[in-house]
Every structure is written in C-alpha cells, then in structure tokens.
Design a protein around this motif. Structure first.
Motif, PDB file in Angstrom:
ATOM      1  N   UNK A 155       2.693   5.970  -4.614  1.00 35.59           N
ATOM      2  CA  UNK A 155       2.254   6.047  -3.218  1.00 35.59           C
ATOM      3  C   UNK A 155       1.198   4.981  -2.944  1.00 35.59           C
ATOM      4  N   UNK A 156       0.198   4.879  -3.819  1.00 35.17           N
ATOM      5  CA  UNK A 156      -0.870   3.904  -3.621  1.00 35.17           C
ATOM      6  C   UNK A 156      -0.353   2.476  -3.736  1.00 35.17           C
ATOM      7  N   UNK A 157       0.767   2.301  -4.441  1.00 38.41           N
ATOM      8  CA  UNK A 157       1.297   0.979  -4.734  1.00 38.41           C
ATOM      9  C   UNK A 157       2.401   0.548  -3.765  1.00 38.41           C
ATOM     10  N   UNK A 158       2.585   1.284  -2.680  1.00 40.70           N
ATOM     11  CA  UNK A 158       3.683   0.995  -1.751  1.00 40.70           C
ATOM     12  C   UNK A 158       3.142   0.809  -0.340  1.00 40.70           C
ATOM     13  N   UNK A 159       2.780  -0.430   0.037  1.00 37.47           N
ATOM     14  CA  UNK A 159       2.267  -0.669   1.384  1.00 37.47           C
ATOM     15  C   UNK A 159       3.324  -0.349   2.431  1.00 37.47           C
ATOM     16  N   UNK A 160       2.849  -0.086   3.633  1.00 32.19           N
ATOM     17  CA  UNK A 160       3.726   0.335   4.726  1.00 32.19           C
ATOM     18  C   UNK A 160       3.458  -0.543   5.939  1.00 32.19           C
ATOM     19  N   UNK A 161       4.515  -1.091   6.513  1.00 38.26           N
ATOM     20  CA  UNK A 161       4.446  -1.857   7.757  1.00 38.26           C
ATOM     21  C   UNK A 161       5.152  -1.056   8.834  1.00 38.26           C
ATOM     22  N   UNK A 162       4.474  -0.857   9.969  1.00 36.73           N
ATOM     23  CA  UNK A 162       4.998  -0.030  11.063  1.00 36.73           C
ATOM     24  C   UNK A 162       4.901  -0.843  12.340  1.00 36.73           C
ATOM     25  N   UNK A 163       6.007  -1.046  13.019  1.00 40.62           N
ATOM     26  CA  UNK A 163       5.931  -1.803  14.260  1.00 40.62           C
ATOM     27  C   UNK A 163       7.279  -2.326  14.692  1.00 40.62           C
ATOM     28  N   UNK A 164       7.266  -3.457  15.378  1.00 43.60           N
ATOM     29  CA  UNK A 164       8.500  -4.069  15.884  1.00 43.60           C
ATOM     30  C   UNK A 164       8.804  -5.344  15.105  1.00 43.60           C
ATOM     31  N   UNK A 165       8.472  -5.338  13.808  1.00 44.18           N
ATOM     32  CA  UNK A 165       8.680  -6.492  12.950  1.00 44.18           C
ATOM     33  C   UNK A 165      10.159  -6.877  12.907  1.00 44.18           C
ATOM     34  N   UNK A 166      10.377  -8.146  12.612  1.00 41.75           N
ATOM     35  CA  UNK A 166      11.732  -8.642  12.402  1.00 41.75           C
ATOM     36  C   UNK A 166      12.102  -8.439  10.934  1.00 41.75           C
TER      37      UNK A 166
END
Length: 585
Positions: A155-166
């Motif tokens: 969990x600590x090693x898995x960054x999360x990107x949230x948005x309208x990214x391509x």
C-alpha cells in the motif's frame, strides 16, 4: 484494514481519509510514517494530518490520544470495529508527498496512510471516491476505484494518480505498461511510449529477459521546472519540466529519468540493503550501500540509453566527462568516502548547504563513477558489472544485500586482494578515481575552465580570449548567473575563500564598474594569475568591497575522447561494453 479516500473539495487541498479496522482490541495504536523508502530524509508526514477523530461501528465517539509526533492511540474498549477519520493537507507537488487541486489528486501512500503495528502483513483495501469525471491510476490490484494491497508495504509503495490524466499504453517483453500523463506540455505521447518501451526492454534483457511484474505504471507529472522521480515495485512517479521534451538533449535527459527510476525496479526494490528488511517507517534505517543502489543505478541509467540506441556514444562520453569534472571540483570528495556519504544520507544529501561541496560528496555522483571504474576493472578481468549485478540479484533478492555483499561478489570475480584494494581506495577511501579507460580505447583529457559556466565534458571551444594572453585567473567561487550574479559556494582554500568572499554575496561591480557574468569572466582573463580584482558585493543589505588576488586556474575540467590510435581489440571492448559502435575520433 480498509481505507476510504475522498476529496469532496479539491480546491481546499484536503484528502479526507477513513480507516476501518476490525477487531481493534481494547486500545489501537496507529502510526504515520516519518519517511518513505527511496527518499532518505525524515519528512514528518504527520505534520499535514488534521482533524483526527474516532468512533466505533455504531457511531459512538472514541477517545484519541497523541503519543508523540507520529503515533496516536484510540481507546476502543469493547468495540469490535474502529473508524478513524482525518484529513491530509496535500499541496506539495513532489514525488515523495501529495498534491490535490482542481485538476488532479496525487498521493504517495506513506504520506497519507498510517499502519497498525502487528497487522502490517494483513491485506489492506483502498477505496477511492474521485470527483465526477475523474479516474484512478495505480499499480494496485483491482479497480476502477477499489484496490487491494497484499500488506502495508505494498500500500505504501503504490502511488495513486486521480484525475483526467491521459493514459498511454504499450507492451514490452510480454507485459502491459501504462503512462499516466498529467499536466500541460508539448508531449508526443506515442514517441514517449515507444522510447519507454526500448528502455524497458533494454533493462529487462540485462536482467534475464523476464519482467518481475504483471503490469507496470509510469505516473508522469508535467510541471514548470521541477524534476525528480521515485521508484516503486510496480510503478514510478516522475516529475518532468514542460521543457523536458524538446530539444533533443532535454528529451534524452527526461528519458534518463525514466531509465533511472525504472532500473530501481531491480536495484532497490527487489534487491535492497539487508538493513532495510523489513522497512521501519517510524525511524531512519542506515546502510553504507546507497553508493551502489543509487550510484550504480545512475551508471546504468545512461548505459541503458546507449544500449537502447537513444543516447549517442559520444554524448555519453560528454556526460561522463561532466560527472568527472563535478567530482574534480568537489573538495569534499577528498574528505568523505562514498560509503560514509551513503551512511549519512539522512542528514547530508537531502540537506545540502553552501559548504556541502567542501565537506561532502554525493553518493549519486561518486557512486556512478565508482561503478564505471569497477565495471572496467571487471572487464579487464574478463567479467563485467552486468555479471556482478545479476549475481547479486540471484543471491540476495529475497533477504537483502549485506553490507559487504557487493564487495564479496566483486572478490569472487576479481580476486580477494584486488577487490579489497579497490574498495579500500574508492568505496571506503577517498583516493582519486582512475578508470581503466585504455581498455576501451578512450583517453582522459584535462584543461582549465573556459568560462564561468563551463561544466566540462567537451574540449574547450575557441573564445575571444585565445589571443596570446595568459589564462584566466582563478577565483574559486561557484556563481549563480541568473536571476542575479551571486555566490553559491566558495571552494575551501581558494583565492575567494582566503579573501573573504561569502556564499550569498551578490556581485554588482568590479573595480567600480557594473559586471555581469560575461564582464566578470573578461576581467578574470584580463587580470590573470596573481592579479587582483576588486569586487563590490551586496552582503545581505550592506555594500562591501572584497579584493581578491587571483590564483592559477586548476585543470579540473575533464573530458573523454576516443584514443588517437585505438586498436581493433580496444574498439571491440568498447562495443561489448556500450552495446554501440566505437565513436569516430
């Protein structure tokens, strides 16, 4: 263990978090990390936590007590379920922290989620509640908004990107890969994906041809002038400047960042110091091996680009020359070993000051060059750093590399006495590096600097000073030339150091006349060794005059070039090393 992450008002930069914990016991202790693996600095993530409150499964409030800066204790009594609520202020756009605004949310797990001692190995579930129209990109299993980690480490090693990214997809060595692009910039996403594929395949083939994951995610933030990356087991986060895609040199530098962080997949994530097994998120963990894990990774960052056909061999030699020049111009390299630099990373590397060049050395810079020298020494003995790396991986990937592990494997390939002498001189000691460049048909050249901003790496270009005058006198100060001409650091023992020129002094005039970088260099050339320049500086808000008697310019600008008469054997050795043709003279 279940975490629920929401962001009802992104403009407020606040992540809202709920932690649901079954069977909490009479009291439950929760701890927020103080650092994140891969970035060796105590960052005090708990400083951004606010509004801590707890209740049981029926909504009854439970008492929350802070034990210290990063630990909290909840009095649960007979409750069978605990809900802890808090918010995390997220307005720091780096790969190590969190950022939330009206365009996206990004989080590094260690900066947001606490762990429960004794329950780290249980599965952890993350539910993300994004704003309407936003999607989630992470290497965690599951989706589209609910994900599962095997344990807290994942969990600590898995960054999360949230948005309208391509989201750009490509396949390499039979595995799917994605690039999540956030931010505005002139990015040719398809070209980027193709070059990332070449990098993945080059590193993958070096390590045996089989990738140790089912899928991989590159999170790329395109921002203003930021640059940086942080590695993870199945993903990486990269901050790239908008100008990092053109011209070609800037784009290749960006690909170098891709290469570096991706190679950490093996050399840091699966092969890591035994001192980091297991991770202790609550305090520093010390190792003397960061020169290998970061320095050798920097070495392979560039070498992989050459082998992939992305970086021209001659440009690679220029980059190596610049690295050697930087080492030559760092007095701290004669005081601090690269092993000590690794050990003191927690208080040195991420906290540089104006005296750092005089007192310390970067384990990235020196480690890269030690890896170069070790590779050539191994190749002289009919081995290679590639073979050493693969042996380390096969032997220590599960339990961690002991502090003497790299030297132990080097001794098996070089012989114990030869390996000990090398490590005594260049890893434990501070002797000048002497890479065996002759083996691969290269020659090392030196000269004095040809300008205030001369970084080395290439021969001096003709200037308007090539008219028979003496060479420029040596000042011995590292100067920033924009937005103003100011002293960054002063080399110990130099003319500037002895005369009393200080870091942060702003240079405004010489001999009563206003100067910029060009005018100052002209005066250094005109006055020459033994002459005196009279510098007028602003020191804080006070105008001060500092006369400096110039010294003899050291030949600390280094470059590499093909030997004049490289033999067929030398050219073959170069091509076996670089995986590319020997450069023309």
């Amino acid at each position: 263990m279940r975490y629920r992450l929401s962001m009802p008002e992104p403009h407020g930069h606040l992540f809202h978090v709920e932690l649901h914990l079954d069977r909490p016991g009479p009291t439950a202790e929760l701890r927020f990390p103080v650092w994140t693996p891969g970035s060796y600095l105590v960052r005090e993530y708990a400083r951004h936590v606010e509004g801590l409150a707890a209740e049981d499964g029926s909504g009854r409030a439970l008492a929350v007590e802070r034990l210290d800066k990063h630990r909290v204790r909840v009095a649960c009594g007979e409750a069978t379920h605990l809900v802890l609520r808090y918010r995390v202020y997220a307005n720091e756009l780096t790969v190590r922290t969190c950022h939330l605004d009206g365009t996206h949310g990004y989080l590094n797990g260690a900066a947001v989620f606490p762990w429960v001692p004794g329950r780290e190995r249980e599965p952890h579930v993350l539910e993300v509640v994004p704003p309407a129209g936003w999607s989630v990109a992470t290497a965690l299993e599951g989706g589209p908004t609910t994900f599962t980690a095997r344990d807290y480490d994942e969990l600590a090693d898995s960054p999360v990107e949230i948005g309208t990214h391509r989201l750009v997809r490509f396949e390499a060595l039979g595995r799917p890969h994605q690039i999540a692009l956030w931010g505005r910039g002139h990015v040719d996403a398809e070209r980027l994906a193709d070059d990332a594929r070449r990098i993945v395949e080059t590193h993958g083939k070096l390590m045996g041809g089989e990738l140790p994951y089912d899928r991989y995610l590159f999170i790329v933030h395109v921002t203003d002038k930021r640059r940086g990356g942080l590695e993870h087991a199945r993903s990486t986060t990269l901050n790239v400047a908008r100008g990092g895609f053109f011209p070609r040199d800037a784009y290749v530098e960006t690909l170098g960042l891709f290469s570096h962080e991706y190679f950490h997949l093996w050399n840091v994530k699966r092969l890591r110091p035994a001192a980091f097994v297991p991770f202790d998120y609550g305090q520093e963990q010390y190792t003397r091996l960061l020169w290998w894990f970061e320095g050798a990774t920097s070495y392979y960052e560039q070498l992989a680009l050459v082998r992939a056909g992305i970086l021209a061999p001659r440009k690679w030699l220029e980059n190596l020359g610049q690295a050697l020049t930087s080492l030559e111009r760092t007095p701290g390299a004669g005081k601090m070993s690269v092993e000590e630099a690794s050990f003191l990373a927690w208080v040195k590397h991420y906290r540089p000051d104006e005296n750092s060049p005089n007192s310390a050395i970067s384990y990235y810079l020196k480690g890269e060059l030690v890896a170069l020298a070790l590779d050539l020494a191994l190749r002289r003995a009919d081995h290679s750093l590639d073979a050493l790396l693969r042996t380390l991986y096969a032997r220590f990937a599960d339990g961690g590399v002991p502090e003497d592990g790299v030297e132990r494997v080097a001794a098996e390939l070089l012989g114990e006495a030869t390996a000990r002498a090398f490590f005594d001189r260049h890893v434990r000691g501070t002797a000048p590096l002497e890479p065996d460049l002759e083996l691969v048909g290269l020659a090392l050249r030196r000269r004095a600097a040809a300008g205030l901003e001369d970084k080395g790496g290439t021969p001096a270009k003709p200037t308007n000073h090539d008219d028979g005058r003496p060479p420029a006198g040596w000042l011995g100060a590292d100067l920033a030339t924009a937005p103003k001409l100011a002293v960054r650091s002063v080399r110990e023992g130099s003319p500037a150091w002895r005369a009393g020129l200080y870091p942060e002094d702003e240079l405004v005039a010489e001999d009563g006349f206003r100067v910029d970088a060009g005018a100052l260099w002209n005066r250094l050339c005109e006055v020459g060794e033994g002459g005196t320049v009279r510098l007028t500086v602003f020191r804080r808000d006070e105008l001060v005059e500092v006369p400096v008697t110039l010294g003899k310019a050291p030949e600390d600008t280094v470059w590499l070039e093909p030997a004049a008469a490289a033999s067929p054997a030398q050219k073959a050795a170069f091509e076996a090393w670089a995986g590319a043709p020997f450069p023309a003279k």
